[in-house]
Design a protein around this motif. Sequence first.
Motif: not given
Length: 372
Positions: A365-372
């Motif tokens: 989740k943190q990864h996806d939010e960072f990429v977004a």
Amino acid sequence: MTDAESALRFMSVAAKEILRASRPSGTPARADKYLPNIAQDLQGLLGKCQRSFSDRSVVWSGESLSELAAVLVELGEDLHTDCGLWRSLENYNQEFFGTPLPLSIGTGSADALKGFDPRRIQHLIWTLWMEMEPEVCPSPNHTNLLQLVKVAGPFLTERFTRLPGDSGVKNFLTGPSRYGWEIKRKLIWLGTKSYLFRWFFAKYVSKQDEGATVGVTDDFVCQESTAWSGLGAVDLLAGALDVPAEDRATLRTWYERHAAFYRVMSRQERGEETECITVRNLVNGQPHMVRMNMPSCPFETGMVVWGSLTPWRGEWYWSGKQRPYENVPEHEEATLRREMLERHPGIAYRYCPTEAAQARASNRKQHDEFVA
């Protein structure tokens, strides 16, 4: 005798002593008695070879050269009698990278490595040179290295051709593997005294404040990665032992020892000996039967023990050092569990799949939010 000859003689004796000190306990073999003298002769040959180097910036120091001579003789023993250690290294490299020896032989080569192939000796010398003399940092194809290979290969071939095909190391490794402590005894020797790992172990210990304690030794032999393509002692032992594939896979799980608080639930006695104890992991609640086979077992029913467990053939064994705690009430178990998950999550996730899955989901989740 000149000073140079005296120094060379001392280094030759050192090579003999290094080799003698590295032998495993157990049944010796006929060929064992010849190895120290071979190491002495090879030490002298390598020293003479180095004196002809035009590039004096890339040479082995006296102590390291003694070690190299002993190591090359132990490689010779391994290849001559098929102890399985070098074979294990090449098999893993072939599996992972498609080549038996990175940097020494390419993936496109169809040449099989046999006997004292120069590329085997080249790979061994370069890997150890990088570890023993990091400030030198030679190329794997440095002229000096290739000269040592050119001298060592024919020498080992000629000397080992005369020897019997048995080995004290092979006798040790092919000994009983029924109990976990029999495997652990082989693992400790391999990780601390064998030609592939003893220099890495010494360097690892030198960085620890407490020295070569039980805990430090256990950490190295079970979990340390090395310059042998990132492989550790558990990997090469698993590849060398003559055991079923299931056992090999189990042994390689020893990288992830189950370190936790355990409560002793019961003891199984046979005469004056405690055969097994049953413990409960206070972090995940799972029971384990721990093989003991010992008189005067120090772990009493109800006691809490901090320690690490490793599996072998359906049973569990203590690994490293244990720390017992008496009079720990059951209502404190929840606190121990919480502290373990908060302070040592990387260890607890090894045996807490639910918590590990939650941590992975949070990371995603943190990864996806960072990429977004």
